[in-house]
Write an enzyme that holds these catalytic residues in place. Sequence first.
Site, short mmCIF file in Angstrom:
data_model
loop_
_atom_site.label_atom_id
_atom_site.label_comp_id
_atom_site.label_asym_id
_atom_site.label_seq_id
_atom_site.Cartn_x
_atom_site.Cartn_y
_atom_site.Cartn_z
N GLY A 226 0.83 -1.20 0.00
CA GLY A 226 0.00 0.00 0.00
C GLY A 226 0.86 1.24 0.00
N ASN A 227 0.28 2.34 0.39
CA ASN A 227 1.06 3.58 0.51
C ASN A 227 0.50 4.42 1.65
OD1 ASN A 227 -1.02 5.44 -0.55
ND2 ASN A 227 -0.74 4.20 -2.40
N ARG A 228 1.12 5.57 1.90
CA ARG A 228 0.81 6.32 3.11
C ARG A 228 -0.29 7.37 2.92
NH1 ARG A 228 6.77 7.47 5.38
NH2 ARG A 228 5.62 9.02 6.56
N ALA A 293 -4.41 7.83 -4.39
CA ALA A 293 -3.02 7.39 -4.57
C ALA A 293 -3.08 5.89 -4.83
CB ALA A 293 -2.21 7.70 -3.32
#
Length: 422
Positions: A226-228, A293
């Site tokens: 995933g991402n932040r 995102a």
Amino acid sequence: MQGARRAETMKTPLTARRPWRGRRVVLGVTGGIAAYKSVQLARDLTRLGAEVDVVLTRAAREFVTGLTFEGVTGRRALSDLFSTDGAALHIKLGIEADVVCVAPATADFLARAAHGRADDLICTTLLATRAPVVVAPAMNDRMFSHPQVQANLAHLREVLGYAVAGPGVGPLAVGEGEGPGRMLEPEELVEHVGRALTGPTSLAGRRVVVTAGPTREAIDPVRYVGNRSSGRMGYALAQAAWRRGARVTLVSGPSALPTPTGVGRISVETAEDMHAAARDVLPEADVSVFAAAVADFRPSAPHDEKVKRSRTGPTWGIELVANPDIAGDTRDLRKEGSVCVGFALETGDVVANAREKMEAKGFHLMVANDASEPGAGFEVETNRVTLLDTRGGAEALPLMSKHDVAEAVLDRVEGILREREG
Ligand code: C5P
């Protein structure tokens, strides 16, 4: 420490901003137990920059005092129709108000307002004002469903044009049942007041789709790539579009943020799910905003069971495959004449890279930001963006809250819509 910092930043501090900043709000409080929540509402509106004049009915003072409201608004709470403030206090309040909000609105108040009674300060103020009015009903669910209460509400809504906010469904006062009848929460009412303050815009009645948040791509049942992304920017855009009168659908990856008031949320987990949801809703959208995102890659073969360390050894390679480009792949599904906004988070050559993506994905407006700048990007409340248009223009905005960025983006979107209409 890191965890604590993250928890703290999830709660957005209220600071003065559009559309509340510098506006006059008359907050009528009538006699119901939900009046305790109106203290928070008065405080939140004040922190957003509004000047809040609280008007309490006699029954309201059985539940909360004027002093409580004075403590949070810094302004004297009002109650008496006949007072030393002058016989025309209600006229002054009515004329100066940018919005009148009555929360909680009891069954008795709704009946009096529907009949144009003028027997207390809040009802006379309502007759004296031409500002938009928001009422937030709060009562026992049996009372709320009574045909007389419903008839009064229909009159307020349809004949007088009042906005009726709620009620919500949920636990009522002790032992009273589960609603509907519960007053909306202060943070929701703040948005209803904001919508009334915003007034008519070019987005009124338009359909707006916003993608937001990260996506999660399963490695196995417990782990993911995933991402932040927190979702903040997209959620702020969805909320601001609703305040401007749009019908908003938010296609959101996993985010801890609450669903924005008035917004329909489709919750997804993976890029492929987001792609499918976007395909469903985009053909109807007058405006689409791609703020998500999206994870660029996903594990090519997610495991059905948790991968054990004893099986992997000291290293573990995971093969990744590219995810669909949601904004790019759905270009031919967009409604004719719709406006499409993209985001680009870069770490170098920001404007040049963003312009390239803008052209490749067919955006009409691009919001570019530099992830390496302090105060911009993921997990922060603020952003410093440059807005790119299709004519080659690049407008660098100063560091501002994501809420203010959302307003600036929607101002430009409205400008494009107006230009197209000629
Ligand atoms: O990730 P990238 O910088 O290419 O994102 C540019 C724009 O494309 C953003 O608006 C983003 O939401 C969108 N995007 C998308 N699907 C992807 C990757 C990006 O819709 N798979």
